[in-house]
Design an enzyme around this catalytic site. Sequence first.
Site, PDB file in Angstrom:
ATOM      1  N   TRP A   6      -3.752  -1.498  -1.204  1.00 46.35           N
ATOM      2  CA  TRP A   6      -3.835  -2.887  -2.430  1.00 46.35           C
ATOM      3  C   TRP A   6      -4.385  -3.919  -1.108  1.00 46.35           C
ATOM      4  O   TRP A   6      -3.385  -4.960  -0.153  1.00 46.35           O
ATOM      5  CB  TRP A   6      -2.061  -3.568  -2.280  1.00 46.35           C
ATOM      6  CG  TRP A   6      -2.471  -4.788  -3.136  1.00 46.35           C
ATOM      7  CD1 TRP A   6      -1.589  -5.928  -2.587  1.00 46.35           C
ATOM      8  CD2 TRP A   6      -2.688  -5.474  -4.579  1.00 46.35           C
ATOM      9  NE1 TRP A   6      -1.569  -6.751  -3.632  1.00 46.35           N
ATOM     10  CE2 TRP A   6      -2.143  -6.627  -4.352  1.00 46.35           C
ATOM     11  CE3 TRP A   6      -2.872  -4.526  -5.296  1.00 46.35           C
ATOM     12  CZ2 TRP A   6      -2.615  -6.942  -5.242  1.00 46.35           C
ATOM     13  CZ3 TRP A   6      -3.299  -5.180  -6.448  1.00 46.35           C
ATOM     14  CH2 TRP A   6      -2.878  -6.672  -6.932  1.00 46.35           C
ATOM     15  N   CYS A  65       1.114  -0.913   0.354  1.00 42.57           N
ATOM     16  CA  CYS A  65      -0.122  -0.346   0.119  1.00 42.57           C
ATOM     17  C   CYS A  65       1.167   1.003   0.154  1.00 42.57           C
ATOM     18  O   CYS A  65       1.852   1.188  -0.021  1.00 42.57           O
ATOM     19  CB  CYS A  65      -1.088  -0.305   1.179  1.00 42.57           C
ATOM     20  SG  CYS A  65      -1.956  -1.013   1.595  1.00 42.57           S
ATOM     21  N   ARG A  82       1.580   1.148  -6.325  1.00 43.79           N
ATOM     22  CA  ARG A  82       1.472   0.450  -4.873  1.00 43.79           C
ATOM     23  C   ARG A  82       0.380   0.338  -5.017  1.00 43.79           C
ATOM     24  O   ARG A  82       0.322  -1.438  -4.057  1.00 43.79           O
ATOM     25  CB  ARG A  82       2.722   1.423  -3.390  1.00 43.79           C
ATOM     26  CG  ARG A  82       3.277   1.794  -4.190  1.00 43.79           C
ATOM     27  CD  ARG A  82       3.794   2.444  -3.068  1.00 43.79           C
ATOM     28  NE  ARG A  82       3.950   1.566  -1.418  1.00 43.79           N
ATOM     29  CZ  ARG A  82       5.237   0.746  -1.235  1.00 43.79           C
ATOM     30  NH1 ARG A  82       6.416   1.415  -2.176  1.00 43.79           N
ATOM     31  NH2 ARG A  82       5.236   0.019  -0.426  1.00 43.79           N
ATOM     32  N   ASN A 100      -0.274  -0.537   6.227  1.00 46.57           N
ATOM     33  CA  ASN A 100       1.201  -0.548   4.812  1.00 46.57           C
ATOM     34  C   ASN A 100       1.661  -2.454   5.493  1.00 46.57           C
ATOM     35  O   ASN A 100       2.723  -1.986   6.001  1.00 46.57           O
ATOM     36  CB  ASN A 100       2.084  -0.231   4.226  1.00 46.57           C
ATOM     37  CG  ASN A 100       2.889  -0.525   2.512  1.00 46.57           C
ATOM     38  OD1 ASN A 100       2.338  -1.954   1.877  1.00 46.57           O
ATOM     39  ND2 ASN A 100       4.013  -0.602   2.828  1.00 46.57           N
ATOM     40  N   GLY A 101       2.381  -3.319   5.355  1.00 49.22           N
ATOM     41  CA  GLY A 101       2.173  -4.699   5.648  1.00 49.22           C
ATOM     42  C   GLY A 101       0.532  -5.737   6.074  1.00 49.22           C
ATOM     43  O   GLY A 101      -0.568  -5.336   5.856  1.00 49.22           O
ATOM     44  N   LYS A 131      -2.673  -7.446 -18.851  1.00 45.81           N
ATOM     45  CA  LYS A 131      -2.996  -7.364 -17.735  1.00 45.81           C
ATOM     46  C   LYS A 131      -3.705  -9.037 -17.375  1.00 45.81           C
ATOM     47  O   LYS A 131      -3.333  -9.645 -16.745  1.00 45.81           O
ATOM     48  CB  LYS A 131      -2.718  -6.760 -17.031  1.00 45.81           C
ATOM     49  CG  LYS A 131      -2.378  -6.914 -15.748  1.00 45.81           C
ATOM     50  CD  LYS A 131      -1.121  -7.531 -15.597  1.00 45.81           C
ATOM     51  CE  LYS A 131      -0.653  -8.681 -14.441  1.00 45.81           C
ATOM     52  NZ  LYS A 131       0.706  -9.642 -14.894  1.00 45.81           N
ATOM     53  N   LYS A 134       7.401 -16.186 -21.656  1.00 44.36           N
ATOM     54  CA  LYS A 134       8.011 -15.183 -21.829  1.00 44.36           C
ATOM     55  C   LYS A 134       8.258 -14.453 -22.556  1.00 44.36           C
ATOM     56  O   LYS A 134       8.500 -13.561 -23.434  1.00 44.36           O
ATOM     57  CB  LYS A 134       8.853 -15.718 -20.801  1.00 44.36           C
ATOM     58  CG  LYS A 134       8.363 -15.342 -19.256  1.00 44.36           C
ATOM     59  CD  LYS A 134       7.914 -14.053 -18.215  1.00 44.36           C
ATOM     60  CE  LYS A 134       6.371 -13.734 -18.954  1.00 44.36           C
ATOM     61  NZ  LYS A 134       5.059 -15.067 -18.549  1.00 44.36           N
ATOM     62  N   GLU A 146       5.921 -13.835 -25.672  1.00 43.67           N
ATOM     63  CA  GLU A 146       5.270 -12.556 -25.849  1.00 43.67           C
ATOM     64  C   GLU A 146       5.693 -10.834 -25.277  1.00 43.67           C
ATOM     65  O   GLU A 146       4.715 -10.066 -25.320  1.00 43.67           O
ATOM     66  CB  GLU A 146       4.160 -12.542 -24.480  1.00 43.67           C
ATOM     67  CG  GLU A 146       4.757 -13.012 -22.877  1.00 43.67           C
ATOM     68  CD  GLU A 146       4.162 -12.782 -21.708  1.00 43.67           C
ATOM     69  OE1 GLU A 146       2.646 -12.394 -21.613  1.00 43.67           O
ATOM     70  OE2 GLU A 146       4.314 -13.729 -20.406  1.00 43.67           O
ATOM     71  N   GLU A 184       6.941 -22.155 -19.827  1.00 46.30           N
ATOM     72  CA  GLU A 184       6.667 -20.652 -19.009  1.00 46.30           C
ATOM     73  C   GLU A 184       8.121 -20.081 -19.826  1.00 46.30           C
ATOM     74  O   GLU A 184       7.462 -18.827 -19.769  1.00 46.30           O
ATOM     75  CB  GLU A 184       6.701 -21.092 -17.566  1.00 46.30           C
ATOM     76  CG  GLU A 184       6.818 -19.417 -16.617  1.00 46.30           C
ATOM     77  CD  GLU A 184       5.654 -17.531 -17.235  1.00 46.30           C
ATOM     78  OE1 GLU A 184       4.462 -18.985 -17.578  1.00 46.30           O
ATOM     79  OE2 GLU A 184       5.517 -17.584 -17.172  1.00 46.30           O
ATOM     80  N   HIS A 219      10.447 -36.624 -31.352  1.00 46.30           N
ATOM     81  CA  HIS A 219       9.233 -36.535 -31.979  1.00 46.30           C
ATOM     82  C   HIS A 219       8.526 -35.487 -32.972  1.00 46.30           C
ATOM     83  O   HIS A 219       7.530 -35.430 -33.002  1.00 46.30           O
ATOM     84  CB  HIS A 219       8.045 -37.335 -30.869  1.00 46.30           C
ATOM     85  CG  HIS A 219       8.425 -38.088 -30.024  1.00 46.30           C
ATOM     86  ND1 HIS A 219       8.482 -39.560 -30.018  1.00 46.30           N
ATOM     87  CD2 HIS A 219       8.996 -38.234 -28.426  1.00 46.30           C
ATOM     88  CE1 HIS A 219       9.134 -40.492 -28.831  1.00 46.30           C
ATOM     89  NE2 HIS A 219       9.513 -39.694 -28.216  1.00 46.30           N
TER      90      HIS A 219
HETATM   91  C1  AGP Z   1       1.272 -14.117 -18.844  1.00 51.80           C
HETATM   92  O1  AGP Z   1       2.733 -14.275 -18.751  1.00 51.80           O
HETATM   93  C2  AGP Z   1       0.268 -13.337 -19.525  1.00 51.80           C
HETATM   94  N1  AGP Z   1       0.414 -12.079 -19.068  1.00 51.80           N
HETATM   95  C3  AGP Z   1      -1.335 -14.280 -19.457  1.00 51.80           C
HETATM   96  O2  AGP Z   1      -0.537 -15.724 -19.801  1.00 51.80           O
HETATM   97  C4  AGP Z   1      -1.837 -14.435 -18.064  1.00 51.80           C
HETATM   98  O3  AGP Z   1      -1.291 -14.907 -17.592  1.00 51.80           O
HETATM   99  C5  AGP Z   1      -3.463 -15.626 -18.925  1.00 51.80           C
HETATM  100  O4  AGP Z   1      -3.968 -14.119 -19.194  1.00 51.80           O
HETATM  101  C6  AGP Z   1      -3.803 -15.738 -17.267  1.00 51.80           C
HETATM  102  O5  AGP Z   1      -4.296 -14.916 -16.328  1.00 51.80           O
HETATM  103  P1  AGP Z   1      -4.237 -14.832 -14.872  1.00 51.80           P
HETATM  104  O6  AGP Z   1      -3.477 -15.545 -13.635  1.00 51.80           O
HETATM  105  O7  AGP Z   1      -4.892 -12.754 -14.368  1.00 51.80           O
HETATM  106  O8  AGP Z   1      -5.717 -15.451 -14.525  1.00 51.80           O
END
Ligand code: AGP
Length: 610
Positions: free
Chosen positions: A73, A2, A27, A99-100, A605, A487, A490, A483, A506
């Site tokens: 937050w 926060c 924050r 905050n904490g 996001k 990364k 994207e 993963e 394969h």
């Molecule tokens: C991950 O880097 C991406 N931003 C995306 O795959 C994300 O993980 C996915 O949209 C799921 O989002 P969530 O965890 O908020 O449900």
Amino acid sequence: MCGILGYIGNRDCVRFLIDGLKRVEYRGYDSAGILIYDGKNTSVVKQPGKIIELEKLIGDSLKGNAGIAHTRWATHGEPGHANSHPHVSNNGNIFLVHNGIIENYTSLKKKLEKESFTFYSDTDTEILVNLIQFYYAGCIENAVKRALADVEGTYGIGVFCSEEPGVLIAARMGSPLLIGIGENENYFASDPASVLKQTDEVVYMQDGEIAVITDSKVVHKTLDDVLLEKDVEKISFELSEIEKSGYDHFMLKEIFEQPRTINDSMRGRILLDEGTTKLGGLSEHPEIYSRLLNAKKIFIVACGTSWHSGLIGEYMIEEYARIPVEVEYASEFRYRDPIITPGTVVIAVSQSGETADTLAAIKEAKRKGATVFGICNVVGSTISKETDAGVYLHAGPEIGVASTKAFTSQVIVLALITIDLARHRNMSFREGYKIVKELKNLPEMVEKILENSEKIKELAKKFSSASNFLYLGRGFNFPVALEGALKLKEISYIHAEGYPAAEMKHGPIALIDENMPVVFIAAKDSIYDKVVTNIREVKARNGIIIAIASESDSEIDLIADYVIKIPEVTNLLSPILTVIPLQLLAYYIAAEKGYDVDMPRNLAKSVTVE
Ligand code: AGP
């Protein structure tokens, strides 16, 4: 996280407090509030949503020369008016911003309820402001000290008492807090960004310290009353950098926050003496919790990065708790008419708690009679409300679109759940103790990997013009390969695929040539030799080998072209370490290409559409 802020001086401070909150909105921003003292009366205004909403509500209605403010937050209690700060004591005289996380708030609440205190919010902070009232005997400084002596957990706090309006009290344990030094005015703040327009002279408080702040003087002490001489320092950052704490992007800041966020995800949840874990969000609902403990089948539903952490959860739970687990893309689960039999439990994993496909999968699972648990980062999010019970990550706001700290915190929470399930089954105290002890060492191990970031940055420069990558791993590290590939895709827009290392034979091996970087996750474990065999197969086709390997491994240096070493850790926890170099590799490649790392093209996001 926060943002907290306070002012005492001879000017009207409303504008300062509102503008100062806006500078730390990154924050946390699910609600905000302010207390103002006008020389006679106190006024508290709180508003869910962003600070602009609070600003509109206040208009010109408030003036005063002392005040405290907060942007939230949520960690305990959903976003909303009742849970917003400042919190007020029962007698209306003491006001607190915090905050904490206060870990022992439940026992403190019981103690105060016995003294006829009443509570109107779900927050841990309201417990603290009433504990201060409980100890108040005419000196707010002493009351704060006595209350904090009872507290376990983390705090950065600011306190105003209407019976002593000429002073503010600030105290720090585990959450950032500084004092700003002005002309006939002084400030406390969780972040220098809030005071930089007024002053660049600050005193950074340390854990266990308290500050008694008036308009002309600030006295620093320890909580047990030892006077301190503190240095006044200059803020060296430009304002624009501060929000990212000096990092070029939020994503890099969040990668480097992981030692702290991993620790926060475990805080108060490890019972070392019992060789197990305890998740309040589950155990507080005994009947629902028992359905998880006695589950016959677990589905894990999620999307993207959260699906990858869910896959690691499958490997963990099946290996250690011996419960059958099936991980499904939420978008597939919801349409394929899954078989939900009695004893089926669904775990939904989501950083934002707003992903439409995951929410729809939860509703489908409930429609079919499953008990649904959530693992979310955003308190009070739609998914956290839709599930029967759940666990929050406590990773703080994740601003970068590419998920990093949320992923490692998801894996931590899944490991905590695994240990809890396993210790209710056939895991011994000895085995549980060994694993939870290693959990506690993870932040330090991650710190060690991050110290190696310059080497990864150099490596990234060599490969920023590659057009394809292959990521290969086995066992717990197969999902990490997925993963790592995601990364890179994207944020650098380079095509990358993750595969189980053996699966390369394969088909994908046809892609291997001298232009193909192949990232192997080759941490020392029971199937390490098989990974080495796969490395040799790629080498024989002139592939470029980048290996993430254990510190003690000297063999790998002989066969890989580039090696990034990580500390040794038990296989179950290795994804927390092996993913860090992959996050950095993706980040530095994207940064080298000059892309908008925090907001990559085409992405959002939180995908709240289907
Ligand atoms: C991950 O880097 C991406 N931003 C995306 O795959 C994300 O993980 C996915 O949209 C799921 O989002 P969530 O965890 O908020 O449900």
